[in-house]
Enzyme design. Structure first.
Site, mmCIF file in Angstrom:
data_model
loop_
_atom_site.group_PDB
_atom_site.id
_atom_site.type_symbol
_atom_site.label_atom_id
_atom_site.label_comp_id
_atom_site.label_asym_id
_atom_site.label_seq_id
_atom_site.Cartn_x
_atom_site.Cartn_y
_atom_site.Cartn_z
ATOM 1 C CG ASP A 80 -2.192 0.860 0.961
ATOM 2 O OD1 ASP A 80 -2.166 1.697 0.019
ATOM 3 O OD2 ASP A 80 -3.193 0.740 1.695
HETATM 4 C C1 NOJ Z 1 -3.995 3.908 0.358
HETATM 5 C C2 NOJ Z 1 -5.197 3.054 0.545
HETATM 6 O O1 NOJ Z 1 -5.084 2.313 1.745
HETATM 7 C C3 NOJ Z 1 -5.468 2.095 -0.592
HETATM 8 O O2 NOJ Z 1 -6.714 1.483 -0.397
HETATM 9 C C4 NOJ Z 1 -5.404 2.809 -1.907
HETATM 10 O O3 NOJ Z 1 -5.711 1.917 -2.945
HETATM 11 C C5 NOJ Z 1 -4.026 3.410 -2.063
HETATM 12 N N1 NOJ Z 1 -3.809 4.367 -0.999
HETATM 13 C C6 NOJ Z 1 -3.826 4.072 -3.399
HETATM 14 O O4 NOJ Z 1 -4.543 5.254 -3.466
#
Ligand code: NOJ
Length: 732
Positions: free
Chosen positions: A262
């Site tokens: 993530d």
């Molecule tokens: C952080 C988030 O936790 C995740 O769900 C998301 O897809 C990513 N950022 C990318 O934006």
């Protein structure tokens, strides 16, 4: 590209090129895209940018074609970029938030929504969406419950699989399909105290039995990418958890695609106290099985040195690079690097009538009628005044609709003015949406406070309410109070909205609340004071039309709660499929002091999982079993007759739950194992049958074997998780 050619390409790439493939850069490096995490320059060089494998959050056919062209020309092996983005509940045509989609109990509908999102996003140049989120949720304080399809492992599995199928279709190379990225692996939905990014404590059995099944369903449906979660699990952050990513995800669950971290999660291994420095973070994450590093400098700046020092074997890099190249190849990018990016298609598809219609249909089916005393709904015509901050509020899309434009959203007020039956209805905002002393932070900037004169707005609302036969109060939490990093310790409505309710109810008791928001809220005052409550969630682009049609009875509510509404925040986390305890409390006074209960609030939620009313009514016959016992190879069929006893057609979701009465480990008081939707005309009856097979009776026993044990089981069939319509059979 044939596999042999792809192997040759991998073989011909330099170490730097291979490491480049493992890096996803934020769109803002190209001055593009939404910023969906903490932003920094990552300390990268132009050379690093030249070799990247992927960008996140850049959208638009023209931009992507241009960027891809320029990038490939400069890349030594002309390898195309992967463009990924958060297409969560739609791209430009926004569907209801996933939690609301869960309430449809209709995987086919959800699949169709995902396929429309994919079609629009593909035309805008996207190759991979960061969806579905299959995290199980039990705590409404967590802002991200809106992105989940709810509290039930089985329902979540059905929905996650449906979304994967909708996005990916039969082949990623087919026009209009994109790859799905399942997230957040694993257990992200259980942060302690409901606070985002917080530690997660799950026993191995709870992890496997409750949390993994929905991820497994998405893997089984063929999702191509998995994203790791931010949280620690057993004190190990997922991006550093070799056991989780290699043993569980790859070996046990059979996932063979690409794993991405993530946002900035590899850098965050330092804050977690898992890595002493960036270099160690790179080593730990690659060893754990993270193929692609989302928006952190960790891989770019450290992997080369680690290989040169002999600390990271080059074949680790090769394996991860191979997965990235394989995904690009599956998408057909080596032959068609723009894939479906097409400006003409964008014009034709985005917000097309058909897409809007599908979004409206999904919204209508996601609405949950929580209460409808004295048949306040449906409205006959113009007998109600519409009051509240959500009457003319365009932010109906949910926190993740970062590429949608609020201007495209139909508000309740617009829908009223367009509908022949309500075009003269009177409306008033009544109060601001948020309390002025509770500022709300959006993804990029604070939400600007309402410029409304609160006292004048209240006076106007009260005088309108006095004159009307009924009042529709459109209330709710602001969408920026939901989603990532939007946890709340208090899940009541803003004070200004509660005051509006109090003042209006003094002059008019015929209150219908239409409630908006991204989580189950503490709505005790609404339940007490309003005659009717319709939960509309954050319904998306067509929200206003869907609400008005539903209020007028052109659509009959059929949604069922995918997550219970707690009595109050003190019950959280709460879920229907809990264990019984040794001292279960059923609200009777005989339990005295020593039952498992609170002294000041009930154990039961305000509205349970699976609950939802209709404008009509349904009756359930007692359960008829095909036999009172079954062998492990056999089955038992449980049948009920469902009758529409009301005066209009309606759709009911018939739910089947099971309980294992005695086993080697304690079993939940009930678990959803099946559901079916039936649409019935007034007076019409239908038999609904569920076949119970041995696999539905399995669980992780004392030695963590997934087995069933002989003994008695209760089957429950009814309209929600509280049903007492039950029968017993024995597994021999
Ligand atoms: C952080 C988030 O936790 C995740 O769900 C998301 O897809 C990513 N950022 C990318 O934006």
């Amino acid at each position: 590209m044939k596999e042999a050619e792809l192997r040759q390409l991998l073989h011909d790439m330099t170490l730097e090129e291979k490491i480049g493939q493992l890096v996803q850069l934020p769109g803002y490096f190209q001055n593009e895209g939404a910023v969906t995490g903490p932003a920094g320059d990552m300390g990268l060089t132009q050379d690093d940018l030249r070799l990247a494998g992927s960008y996140l959050s850049i959208i638009g056919a023209e931009k992507i074609r241009k960027l891809q062209t320029e990038f490939m020309v400069r890349h030594p092996h002309h390898i195309p970029l992967l463009f990924m983005a958060d297409i969560i509940n739609g791209y430009r045509t926004v569907f209801p938030i996933p939690l609301a989609q869960g309430c449809t109990f209709d995987p086919e509908l959800v699949k169709e929504g995902a396929s429309i999102a994919a079609r629009e996003a593909a035309a805008a140049g996207i190759h991979v969406t960061f969806s579905p989120m299959a995290d199980l949720v039990r705590d409404a304080r967590w802002g991200r419950v809106m992105e989940s399809t709810g509290e039930d492992p089985y329902l979540n599995g059905q929905m996650a699989a449906a979304m994967v199928r909708g996005y990916q279709g039969d082949s990623l190379q087919e026009k209009g399909h994109i790859a799905a990225c399942l997230k957040h692996f694993a257990g992200y939905g259980a942060p302690e105290g409901g606070r985002d990014y917080n530690n997660v404590e799950l026993s191995p059995r709870t992890l496997r039995e409750d949390y993994l099944p929905a991820y497994q369903a998405a893997v089984d449906a063929g999702c191509e990418v998995v994203m790791t979660s931010f949280n620690t699990l057993d004190r190990i952050p997922s991006a550093a958890n070799e056991w989780l990513l290699k043993e569980v995800l790859r070996k046990e669950m059979g996932f063979s695609g690409m794993v991405i971290s993530d946002w900035n999660a590899l850098q965050e291994l330092l804050a977690h106290g898992i890595a002493a420095d960036q270099k160690e973070a790179a080593f730990i994450a690659l060893r754990a099985g993270v193929d692609m590093d989302m928006t952190s400098p960790i891989y770019t700046r450290n992997l080369k040195q680690l290989v040169e020092e002999g600390k990271v074997p080059e074949h680790w890099i090769d394996e991860s690079t191979w997965r990235v190249l394989t995904l690009k190849n599956k998408l057909g990018l080596f032959e068609r690097p723009f894939k479906d990016a097409d400006e003409e298609d964008e014009k034709a598809l985005l917000l097309s009538d058909a897409h809007r219609q599908a979004a409206r249909d999904c919204a209508e089916k996601s609405f949950v009628l929580l209460k409808n005393k004295e048949h306040m709904l449906p409205l006959q015509g113009e007998e109600a005044a519409f009051i509240g901050p959500y009457v003319d509020h365009q932010s109906l899309n949910g926190a993740w609709s970062i590429f949608a434009d609020d201007q495209d959203t139909v508000t309740v007020k617009t829908a009223l003015s367009r509908h022949p039956k309500t075009k003269n209805v009177l409306t008033a905002p009544g109060c601001p949406i948020n309390d002025p002393d509770q500022p709300v932070m959006g993804f990029q900037q604070p939400v600007s406070p309402d410029s409304l004169d609160a006292e004048a707005a209240l006076r106007e609302a009260v005088s309108l309410a006095k004159e009307a036969k009924k009042v529709v109060l459109c209330l709710g939490e602001h969408r920026e109070c939901t989603g990532e990093a939007a946890s709340r310790g208090d899940i009541t409505l803003p004070q200004c909205q509660l005051r509006l309710l109090d003042e209006v109810v003094k002059v008019n008791q015929n209150i219908i609340v239409v409630l908006f928001g991204g989580r189950p809220l503490d709505i005790r005052p609404l339940k007490e004071k309003a005659k009717t409550i319709l939960m509309a969630w954050l319904p998306g682009t067509e929200g206003g039309n869907a609400v008005v049609r539903t209020l007028l009875g052109e659509s009959n509510p059929s949604g069922k709660l995918s997550m219970c509404f707690p009595y109050c925040v003190g019950q959280l986390p709460i879920h229907y499929n809990h264990l019984n305890t040794g001292r279960p409390y059923h609200g009777d006074c005989h339990a005295g002091r020593f039952g498992s209960k609170y002294q000041d609030i009930p154990n039961e939620p305000l509205y349970p999982f699976g609950y939802g009313l209709s404008y009509t009514a349904f009756d359930y016959s007692p359960i008829r079993l095909s036999a009172d016992s079954m062998t492990k190879q056999g089955s038992v069929t449980a049948t009920v007759t469902v009758t529409n006893t009301g005066d209009q057609p309606g759709t009911e979701t018939v739910q089947m739950y099971l309980r294992d009465l005695a086993a080697s480990v304690a079993r939940p008081v009930r678990m959803l194992k099946g559901f079916q939707k039936v649409t019935l005309n007034p007076g019409e009856s239908r038999e609904v049958s569920f076949t119970v097979t041995e696999d539905m009776l399995r669980f992780y026993d004392r030695s963590m074997q997934y087995v069933s044990e002989p003994g008695d089981f209760d089957v429950f069939i009814g309209p929600d998780s509280r049903t007492e319509n039950t029968a017993r059979f024995t597994l021999v």
